[in-house]
Design a protein around this motif. Structure first.
Motif, PDB file in Angstrom:
ATOM      1  N   MET A   1       0.848  -1.192   0.000  1.00 31.62           N
ATOM      2  CA  MET A   1       0.000   0.000   0.000  1.00 31.62           C
ATOM      3  C   MET A   1       0.880   1.237   0.000  1.00 31.62           C
ATOM      4  O   MET A   1       2.063   1.167   0.331  1.00 31.62           O
ATOM      5  CB  MET A   1      -0.919   0.005   1.221  1.00 31.62           C
TER       6      MET A   1
ATOM      7  N   GLY B   1      -3.955   4.220  -0.708  1.00 30.33           N
ATOM      8  CA  GLY B   1      -4.736   3.017  -0.955  1.00 30.33           C
ATOM      9  C   GLY B   1      -3.872   1.849  -1.360  1.00 30.33           C
ATOM     10  O   GLY B   1      -2.635   1.903  -1.321  1.00 30.33           O
ATOM     11  N   LEU B   2      -4.535   0.774  -1.776  1.00 31.85           N
ATOM     12  CA  LEU B   2      -3.859  -0.460  -2.156  1.00 31.85           C
ATOM     13  C   LEU B   2      -3.092  -0.272  -3.451  1.00 31.85           C
ATOM     14  O   LEU B   2      -3.610   0.261  -4.436  1.00 31.85           O
ATOM     15  CB  LEU B   2      -4.879  -1.590  -2.300  1.00 31.85           C
TER      16      LEU B   2
ATOM     17  N   VAL C   1      -2.139  -3.070  -9.073  1.00 32.57           N
ATOM     18  CA  VAL C   1      -3.551  -3.432  -9.221  1.00 32.57           C
ATOM     19  C   VAL C   1      -4.071  -3.088 -10.614  1.00 32.57           C
ATOM     20  O   VAL C   1      -5.095  -3.637 -11.042  1.00 32.57           O
ATOM     21  CB  VAL C   1      -4.408  -2.719  -8.154  1.00 32.57           C
TER      22      VAL C   1
ATOM     23  N   VAL D   1     -13.340  -7.183  -4.023  1.00 28.71           N
ATOM     24  CA  VAL D   1     -13.617  -5.912  -3.357  1.00 28.71           C
ATOM     25  C   VAL D   1     -15.091  -5.887  -2.956  1.00 28.71           C
ATOM     26  O   VAL D   1     -15.893  -6.730  -3.372  1.00 28.71           O
ATOM     27  CB  VAL D   1     -13.296  -4.706  -4.269  1.00 28.71           C
TER      28      VAL D   1
ATOM     29  N   THR E   1     -11.173  -3.496   0.078  1.00 24.34           N
ATOM     30  CA  THR E   1     -10.894  -4.931   0.045  1.00 24.34           C
ATOM     31  C   THR E   1     -11.908  -5.663   0.908  1.00 24.34           C
ATOM     32  O   THR E   1     -12.243  -5.241   2.016  1.00 24.34           O
ATOM     33  CB  THR E   1      -9.476  -5.206   0.558  1.00 24.34           C
TER      34      THR E   1
ATOM     35  N   PHE F   1      -5.641 -10.289   0.749  1.00 25.09           N
ATOM     36  CA  PHE F   1      -5.593  -8.900   1.208  1.00 25.09           C
ATOM     37  C   PHE F   1      -6.427  -8.755   2.476  1.00 25.09           C
ATOM     38  O   PHE F   1      -7.497  -9.358   2.590  1.00 25.09           O
ATOM     39  CB  PHE F   1      -6.126  -7.952   0.132  1.00 25.09           C
TER      40      PHE F   1
ATOM     41  N   VAL G   1      -9.395   0.704  -2.107  1.00 15.85           N
ATOM     42  CA  VAL G   1      -8.803   0.249  -3.362  1.00 15.85           C
ATOM     43  C   VAL G   1      -9.035   1.266  -4.474  1.00 15.85           C
ATOM     44  O   VAL G   1      -8.087   1.706  -5.133  1.00 15.85           O
ATOM     45  CB  VAL G   1      -9.383  -1.113  -3.779  1.00 15.85           C
TER      46      VAL G   1
ATOM     47  N   PRO H   1      -8.083   3.790  -9.269  1.00 14.98           N
ATOM     48  CA  PRO H   1      -7.400   3.414  -8.018  1.00 14.98           C
ATOM     49  C   PRO H   1      -7.087   4.640  -7.180  1.00 14.98           C
ATOM     50  O   PRO H   1      -6.747   5.706  -7.697  1.00 14.98           O
ATOM     51  CB  PRO H   1      -6.134   2.702  -8.499  1.00 14.98           C
TER      52      PRO H   1
END
Length: 299
Positions: free
Chosen positions: A143, A147-148, A165, A174, A213, A220, A226, A247
């Motif tokens: 991360m 965010g991820l 991602v 998600v 997530t 995750f 995300v 994202p």
């Protein structure tokens, strides 16, 4: 003769001191002589001044670098904690109807810095400066402060390769933070965008919805941001809507990242980490939908 020269210099010095003491006109002469001698004095003192300045700069730079590193890690740590607040707020509303809920645990992590990006325009990967010696493992979530970012797909002793991602081969389960609906988000590959797959045309998903997530598949941790839904297109006669999301992670600007570690196993059946609180049937179904990334060798 040397003695004669020294005697002449001594007499001249005494005469100049006497003249300086007795005559006021010597002030202007002294000022002119100081101007002529100033470059010599500057040249003589230059090496020591340079050394003193260099020592001061290096000392200040080391302190600033150390302080900057501490502040970056502190910001990442605080962002790591704050990111879960939006998810936890919506989750608490749903959990109020339950008799009890599992306790939330802090997730351990280490920080990493970007080393390089994959030059291939059709793949979205990067290399971090943390590897096997730091405890990094394949499948570890990554991360940034927003965010991820992705997950680790290959590990060497001192570095690790991360699949972003947005890569076309990356997918993760998600859920919509507003109502808990679960879907699969897959990278678009061509740009910084995610496609939400297999969304029924009647599903309650809207533009600007936050996707977090879900925790399914055990890859995750649940509740981390995300993406945010950018567009929902309903085609007449089609059973599924086309949903695009952006994202939240700053994939093209971030240089420092968090590598998350799963918590200690809590169940006696061998399941641990984030899988320990999940239903095994749901975990298996999510794995079949999202798919696990095949590990590859690090460069």
């Amino acid at each position: 003769m040397p003695w004669g020269r020294m005697l002449v210099c001594a007499i001249l010095a005494i005469a100049l001191m006497f003249a300086d003491l007795r005559f006021s006109r010597m002030d202007s002469v002294r000022a002119q002589l100081s101007t002529l001698v100033a470059p010599v004095q500057w040249a003589v003192s230059l090496p020591s001044d340079v050394l003193n300045w260099g020592a001061l700069v290096l000392s200040d730079q080391r302190e600033l670098v150390a302080e900057n590193r501490r502040l970056r890690e502190q910001v990442l740590s605080l962002s790591h904690r704050v990111q879960r607040m939006a998810s936890l707020t919506a989750e608490n509303v749903r959990l109020r109807e339950l008799l009890s809920a599992s306790q939330q645990h802090d997730i351990p992590f280490i920080t990493g810095e970007l080393l390089s990006l994959d030059p291939d325009p059709f793949t979205h990967r990067m290399v971090l400066d943390r590897g096997r010696r730091n405890g990094v493992f394949v499948g570890q979530p990554v991360m940034d402060a927003s965010g991820l970012v992705g997950q680790v797909t290959a590990v060497s002793a001192y570095s690790s390769r991360v699949l972003l991602v947005t890569d076309a081969s990356h997918a993760l389960p998600v859920q919509v933070n507003r109502n808990g609906l679960r879907f699969v988000a897959q990278g678009a590959g061509r740009d910084q965008r995610l496609n939400v797959r297999h969304v029924p045309d009647t599903a309650d998903i809207r533009e600007n919805d936050l996707l977090v997530t879900s925790g399914l598949a055990g890859r995750f941790p649940p509740g981390f941001p995300v993406a945010r839904v950018e567009q929902v297109v309903h085609d007449p006669g089609e059973p599924f809507a086309r949903v695009k999301a952006n994202p939240l992670a700053k994939l093209q600007r971030s240089r420092h990242f968090l590598l998350l570690f799963p918590p200690e196993p809590r169940n006696a059946d061998g399941r641990g980490g984030w899988e320990a609180t999940l239903d095994p049937v749901a975990v298996e179904m999510a794995r079949q939908v999202a798919g696990d990334v095949e590990p590859e060798e690090a460069p």
